[in-house]
Design an enzyme around this catalytic site. Structure first.
Site, PDB file in Angstrom:
ATOM      1  N   ASP A 291       0.824  -1.213   0.000  1.00  0.00           N
ATOM      2  CA  ASP A 291       0.000   0.000   0.000  1.00  0.00           C
ATOM      3  C   ASP A 291       0.857   1.261   0.000  1.00  0.00           C
ATOM      4  O   ASP A 291       0.606   2.212  -0.746  1.00  0.00           O
ATOM      5  CB  ASP A 291      -0.922   0.010   1.222  1.00  0.00           C
ATOM      6  CG  ASP A 291      -1.837  -1.198   1.266  1.00  0.00           C
ATOM      7  OD1 ASP A 291      -1.931  -1.913   0.245  1.00  0.00           O
ATOM      8  OD2 ASP A 291      -2.451  -1.446   2.322  1.00  0.00           O
TER       9      ASP A 291
ATOM     10  N   ASN B 255     -11.686  -2.942   9.254  1.00  0.00           N
ATOM     11  CA  ASN B 255     -10.491  -2.202   9.654  1.00  0.00           C
ATOM     12  C   ASN B 255      -9.431  -3.200  10.117  1.00  0.00           C
ATOM     13  O   ASN B 255      -9.617  -3.902  11.099  1.00  0.00           O
ATOM     14  CB  ASN B 255     -10.837  -1.222  10.784  1.00  0.00           C
ATOM     15  CG  ASN B 255      -9.658  -0.330  11.142  1.00  0.00           C
ATOM     16  OD1 ASN B 255      -8.550  -0.802  11.347  1.00  0.00           O
ATOM     17  ND2 ASN B 255      -9.900   0.973  11.207  1.00  0.00           N
TER      18      ASN B 255
END
Length: 471
Positions: free
Chosen positions: A190, A233
């Site tokens: 990421d 999450n």
């Protein structure tokens, strides 16, 4: 490109309505104007799920949705954080006393990860205080990397405010490590794509050392992101870190399990392998000097499909339960009692092979490239669902709908257990596809319908993180 620092772009705010609005809100909030702005994009991973932390290459692209922060360095050593979204509360703290609460992954803690990473890298004794106003367009907990984009944005903000410079690769590596302050054992995909992305190309990202190669996607198809509207999450649950630990344990058991596989026993002795130093499944392959296909055979020979108990793992490795917990398992996986090593390793090695095949097809561009890429995406999804068990009923339903209405390939993207799918759709069917998916998935549910505007869209490869200054 990777050796360069992120770019700085002079802009006329009158031509940039979002920046102009952010400046006005900043002045209203802090009583002074920002000195610069930093943008970091989210990403969609086209293929290569849950393998970056195992050391294998991945194939993401940056998307248009991003984190944008307006910044004013201040003389007091306090950082004031505010958000344009009123759901996210203001936060202030001394820059000399950064405390990151792992038990509550609130939005400001991700900023503090990036801030702390830069501070520690440079050993800053008197870091600059800052007023910051954040505006985000990445749906939270959607698998499009909103949290990592925020860490990256904060890292670049802190770097600029303190007058320091780093290359894109150095920034990506620092932000990967610093996101672990919040408890997520991520692998670096990421952060890497957020800094290394270039407009018009996806990237094959390899690790150790970090490097990125352009991947030109075939014409004739669009990539469509569809949000399941189930939030997940990574830092708030243990699902993700359990998978990291299962891969770590599979690495160690494969190397130690000499009695089951005599061939592996001889290889390991001759090559001086030591499971205690091995953390990633990629390390095993490299040390043994075998192909991904051969690693899949070794998995079949060495690991059993039934879940391993913690006691069985301890017996395999010749360690105590206390040593397992203190030396191998992460903080939020201490109480896990069973581990699926066979399934996780099988996914990782097969997925790593699919990434390389995806890149090869894009490079060679055969006449049936779209069909071949679609098949790889579908195989990836099945492996994520069956072997890695990181899907959920809503994602399964959404993939089925996307394939039903014309996607050549469709799969979950990001960590899973919610979040988004990515589908490859022929460009001549795109508009009809979007309308059909909208009706079938979003308009059938009141909650999804409310989120639909930002939940279904075609995307193309965007640029990486950069700094804006007023011209």
């Amino acid at each position: 490109m990777a050796a360069e620092a992120p770019g700085t772009l002079p802009v006329q705010l009158v031509e940039q309505p979002r920046l102009q609005k952010l400046k006005e809100m900043f002045i209203s909030k802090f009583g002074s104007a920002p000195k610069f702005y930093v943008r970091a994009p989210g990403r969609v991973n086209l293929i290569g799920e849950h393998i970056d932390y195992c050391g294998y290459a991945v194939l993401p692209m940056a998307i248009e949705q991003d984190i944008l922060i307006a910044v004013e360095p201040v003389k007091t050593q306090v950082v004031h954080l505010a958000n344009t979204n009123s759901l996210y509360l203001d936060f202030s703290t001394s820059v000399n006393n950064i405390q990151i609460n792992k038990t509550k992954p609130q939005w400001h803690n991700y900023f503090l990860c990036g801030l702390k990473g830069i501070q520690e890298h440079f050993g800053l004794n008197n870091p600059t205080g800052m007023n910051c106003l954040l505006d985000g367009t990445i749906p939270p907990s959607s698998g499009l990397s909103s949290s990592s984009a925020l860490v990256c944005c904060a890292g670049l903000v802190t770097l600029r405010a303190n007058g320091k410079t780093l290359s894109k690769v150095e920034l990506a590596e620092i932000c990967t490590k610093s996101e672990r302050y919040i408890g997520t054992e991520g692998g670096g995909m990421d952060q890497s794509i957020s800094f290394l992305a270039e407009e018009g190309a996806a990237k094959l990202i390899k690790f150790s050392p970090l490097r990125a190669t352009d991947v030109r996607l075939p014409s004739g198809a669009a990539f469509v992101i569809a949000n399941s509207c189930v939030e997940m999450n990574k830092a708030a649950t243990s699902h993700y870190n359990i998978r990291v630990m299962e891969c770590r344990l599979a690495t160690k058991v494969i190397l130690e399990f000499h009695t089951v596989c005599r061939k592996l026993h001889l290889l390991s002795k001759s090559k001086g392998l030591d499971w205690e130093k091995m953390l990633r499944l990629h390390d095993v392959q490299i040390k043994l000097g075998v192909s991904l296909e051969e690693m899949l055979t070794i998995v079949e020979e060495v690991l059993h499909p039934e879940p391993y108990s913690a006691e069985e793992i301890c017996k395999c490795l010749g360690i105590s339960l206390e040593e397992l917990r203190s030396q191998i398992l992460s903080q939020n996986t201490q109480d896990v009692s069973t581990f699926k090593l066979y399934q996780r390793a099988k996914h990782v090695y097969s997925e790593a092979a699919r990434v390389l095949e995806f890149k090869k097809i894009c490079s060679e561009a055969p006449a049936n490239a779209l069909q071949l890429l679609g098949e790889l995406m579908n195989q990836s999804y099945i492996s994520c669902r069956e072997m890695y068990e990181c899907s959920c009923p809503e994602l399964d339903r959404l993939v089925d709908i996307c394939l039903q209405f014309g996607a050549i390939g469709s799969r979950l993207t990001g960590a899973g257990w919610g979040g988004c799918t990515v589908s490859m759709v022929p460009t001549d069917k795109l508009n009809a596809f979007l309308e059909d998916v909208r009706k079938a998935y979003y308009q059938s549910d009141v909650q999804r319908l409310a989120l639909e505007k930002n939940s279904l869209f075609a995307t193309k490869p965007g640029r990486g993180a950069l700094v804006f200054v007023e011209a």
